[in-house]
Design a protein around this motif. Structure first.
Motif, short mmCIF file in Angstrom:
data_model
loop_
_atom_site.label_atom_id
_atom_site.label_comp_id
_atom_site.label_asym_id
_atom_site.label_seq_id
_atom_site.Cartn_x
_atom_site.Cartn_y
_atom_site.Cartn_z
N SER A 1 4.89 9.95 -11.13
CA SER A 1 5.74 11.02 -10.61
C SER A 1 4.98 11.89 -9.61
N ALA A 2 3.71 12.17 -9.93
CA ALA A 2 2.90 12.99 -9.03
C ALA A 2 2.73 12.32 -7.67
N PHE A 3 2.72 11.00 -7.66
CA PHE A 3 2.43 10.27 -6.42
C PHE A 3 3.47 10.53 -5.33
N TYR A 4 4.70 10.85 -5.70
CA TYR A 4 5.72 11.09 -4.68
C TYR A 4 5.35 12.29 -3.80
N PHE A 5 4.63 13.26 -4.38
CA PHE A 5 4.22 14.41 -3.58
C PHE A 5 3.02 14.07 -2.71
N ALA A 6 2.18 13.14 -3.16
CA ALA A 6 1.12 12.63 -2.28
C ALA A 6 1.74 11.90 -1.09
N LEU A 7 2.81 11.14 -1.35
CA LEU A 7 3.53 10.48 -0.27
C LEU A 7 4.09 11.50 0.71
N VAL B 1 -4.63 16.19 -2.44
CA VAL B 1 -4.30 15.26 -1.36
C VAL B 1 -4.05 16.06 -0.08
N LYS B 2 -4.68 15.64 1.00
CA LYS B 2 -4.53 16.29 2.30
C LYS B 2 -4.07 15.27 3.33
N HIS B 3 -3.21 15.69 4.24
CA HIS B 3 -2.66 14.76 5.24
C HIS B 3 -3.76 14.17 6.12
N SER B 4 -3.58 12.89 6.40
CA SER B 4 -4.39 12.21 7.42
C SER B 4 -3.61 11.00 7.89
N PRO B 5 -3.83 10.55 9.13
CA PRO B 5 -3.14 9.35 9.61
C PRO B 5 -3.53 8.14 8.76
N LEU B 6 -2.59 7.24 8.53
CA LEU B 6 -2.80 6.09 7.67
C LEU B 6 -2.98 4.82 8.49
N LYS B 7 -3.74 3.88 7.95
CA LYS B 7 -3.85 2.57 8.57
C LYS B 7 -3.28 1.52 7.61
N ALA B 8 -2.82 0.43 8.17
CA ALA B 8 -2.20 -0.63 7.37
C ALA B 8 -3.23 -1.35 6.52
N LEU B 9 -2.76 -2.11 5.53
CA LEU B 9 -3.66 -2.91 4.70
C LEU B 9 -2.91 -4.09 4.11
N ASN B 10 -3.67 -5.08 3.66
CA ASN B 10 -3.13 -6.19 2.88
C ASN B 10 -3.42 -5.90 1.41
N LEU B 11 -2.38 -6.02 0.57
CA LEU B 11 -2.49 -5.64 -0.83
C LEU B 11 -2.03 -6.79 -1.71
N SER B 12 -2.96 -7.35 -2.47
CA SER B 12 -2.61 -8.45 -3.38
C SER B 12 -3.26 -8.30 -4.75
N GLN B 13 -4.18 -7.34 -4.90
CA GLN B 13 -4.90 -7.15 -6.15
C GLN B 13 -4.34 -5.97 -6.94
N ASN B 14 -4.44 -6.04 -8.27
CA ASN B 14 -4.05 -4.93 -9.16
C ASN B 14 -2.60 -4.52 -9.01
N THR B 15 -1.75 -5.44 -8.58
CA THR B 15 -0.35 -5.07 -8.37
C THR B 15 0.37 -4.75 -9.69
N ALA B 16 -0.14 -5.27 -10.82
CA ALA B 16 0.48 -4.92 -12.11
C ALA B 16 0.40 -3.43 -12.38
N SER B 17 -0.62 -2.77 -11.83
CA SER B 17 -0.78 -1.32 -12.00
C SER B 17 0.00 -0.52 -10.95
N LEU B 18 0.74 -1.23 -10.08
CA LEU B 18 1.39 -0.57 -8.95
C LEU B 18 2.90 -0.79 -8.90
N ILE B 19 3.45 -1.49 -9.89
CA ILE B 19 4.86 -1.88 -9.80
C ILE B 19 5.77 -0.67 -9.61
N ASP B 20 5.49 0.43 -10.29
CA ASP B 20 6.34 1.62 -10.15
C ASP B 20 6.17 2.30 -8.80
N GLU B 21 4.96 2.24 -8.24
CA GLU B 21 4.67 3.00 -7.02
C GLU B 21 4.82 2.19 -5.73
N LEU B 22 5.04 0.89 -5.82
CA LEU B 22 5.10 0.08 -4.60
C LEU B 22 6.23 0.49 -3.65
N PRO B 23 7.41 0.88 -4.13
CA PRO B 23 8.41 1.38 -3.17
C PRO B 23 7.91 2.60 -2.39
#
Length: 431
Positions: A241-247, A300-322
């Motif tokens: 839930s906290a992550f949405y504010f980081a987004l 968390v402080k704003h900064s420009p983001l760069k793209a990445l390839n993500l294939s590891q630890n996705t089981a820990s990310l299912i809720d946050e991937l959207p």
């Protein structure tokens, strides 16, 4: 219900009172059934999913009393491991955690042969249960699902044998179901998974006196010889839930947020770690422990983001991937997420629903069988309202996405599943 969102101005926010952790709330209620003396739980999440679990444990015989400060006193049944046999189905509503964990707990008994029916709503009844039913059946469980392993589930509690099981997927719900079933089995559980999934159940069992050996991603659990130790927990804030504010910080230049009292379990803050890989500014400050779980603040402080390839630890990310998909939509470059097929079996097909909304916001994106590809750009105000698809994670992610450009989101009421006071907190960003 439709949420109207205006483009946000830069903000600096210190946020307390975030929703309590959903995973820990479910488990606190279930583990209290397995103790001998009363347990005390403060700050239990009163979202729809946890309320389903609360109602079920009360039906099974857990006595629940609320004090003036909203701490719950949880008194287990007088006779250890003897649960009430319900006269009607146990309704998990939309909670997959409830259905899968109770399927394990109720399958196993050395002293009862109770019959239980676990039912859910239309969405839950379309989510696969075979991943739990099949290994439980290998233990000797008398558990039956609708054709092709969908709910409702019929469970006749009975003595179970131990199990050596290598799970084909990393799933905390599968692992937890087998742990709960094995507490009353005749022999140990030897469990492994491809990589470590959320580890709240095994952390709790270790802290509460169970005989468990952890060598992640493997573990060995011996059957219970005595009740679990009673506990007093104050549930920390949910990092999902906290992550949405980081987004939100990543979408609004010049912004920052201090998220207070958040669960810092390493299997739960992977989304923040991914933001760091995208060059976001994230800092953690450890404040203490709740049982075996670390708790602290995240800045968390704003900064420009760069793209990445993500294939590891996705089981820990299912809720946050959207939500991460929204961050990828404003990152420089092309992001690819793979090894995340589990996204297709949540409250919605989160690959399809996430990309449908991003396309409405002018982002080029492509579905993969087990993930997606997103070409970073800028989010544009959608010509027609975005949809929640009755999925709380989609609703929360795209409420934040609209802060970048403004627009409307339909079906936002589903956020009550995990974030009952979301609209109150969202007003800090969009008043």
């Amino acid at each position: 219900m439709k949420l109207e969102v205006k483009p946000a101005k830069p903000f600096s926010l210190e946020l307390e009172g975030l929703p309590a952790d959903k995973s820990l709330s479910h488990r606190a209620l279930i583990f209290a059934l397995l103790c001998e003396k009363p347990c005390f739980v403060g700050n239990l999440l009163m979202g729809a999913d946890c309320l389903s679990t609360l109602k079920i444990v009360k039906t099974l015989g857990l006595k629940v009393q609320k004090s003036k400060d909203n701490t719950l006193k949880l008194t287990p049944p007088k006779k250890f491991l003897h649960f009430n046999e319900p006269t009607k189905p146990l309704n998990c509503n939309n909670s997959g955690t409830s259905m899968r964990l109770f399927s394990g707990l109720l399958s196993s008994s050395q002293c009862q042969q109770n019959h239980y029916i676990l039912v859910g709503d239309k969405s839950l009844s379309q989510r696969p249960m075979g991943r739990v039913v099949k290994p439980l059946a290998q233990m000797g469980a008398k558990i039956h699902a609708r054709v092709q392993n969908f709910a409702p589930l019929s469970v006749l509690s009975s003595p179970l044998k131990g199990l050596d099981y290598a799970s084909p997927i990393a799933s905390a719900q599968v692992k937890s179901a087998l742990l709960l079933a094995s507490l009353q089995a005749k022999d140990p559980l030897n469990f492994s998974e491809p990589h470590l999934s959320r580890d709240h159940s095994e952390r709790a069992l270790l802290a509460l006196g169970a005989s468990i050996k952890l060598t992640p991603p493997k573990l060995t659990l011996e059957p219970l010889q005595k009740p679990l130790e009673s506990f007093a927990w104050h549930i920390p804030a949910d990092p999902s839930s906290a992550f949405y504010f980081a987004l939100a910080v990543m979408l609004v230049p010049g912004s920052s947020v201090l998220l207070k009292g958040v669960l810092l379990n390493p299997t739960r803050i992977e989304a923040f770690k991914v933001l760091e890989q995208m060059e976001a500014s994230v800092r953690y400050e450890f404040k203490g422990q709740m049982g075996a779980e670390p708790v602290g603040d995240i800045y968390v402080k704003h900064s420009p983001l760069k793209a990445l390839n993500l294939s590891q630890n996705t089981a820990s990310l299912i809720d946050e991937l959207p939500a991460l998909a929204v961050a990828m939509a404003v990152a420089k470059g092309v992001s690819v997420v793979s090894n995340a097929k589990e996204l297709r079996f949540k409250e919605s097909d989160r690959i399809a629903t996430t990309l449908a909304n991003l396309e409405k916001m002018g982002i080029e994106c492509h579905a993969l069988e087990d993930g997606f590809k997103i070409i970073g750009g800028s989010l544009k105000r959608p010509k027609e309202p975005l949809e929640s698809f009755k999925d709380h994670r989609i609703a929360l992610s795209f409420a934040m996405a609209l802060l970048a450009c403004g627009g409307d989101l339909r079906g936002v009421e589903c956020v009550s599943v995990s974030y009952p006071n979301f609209l109150e907190h969202f007003r800090h960003l969009n008043s």
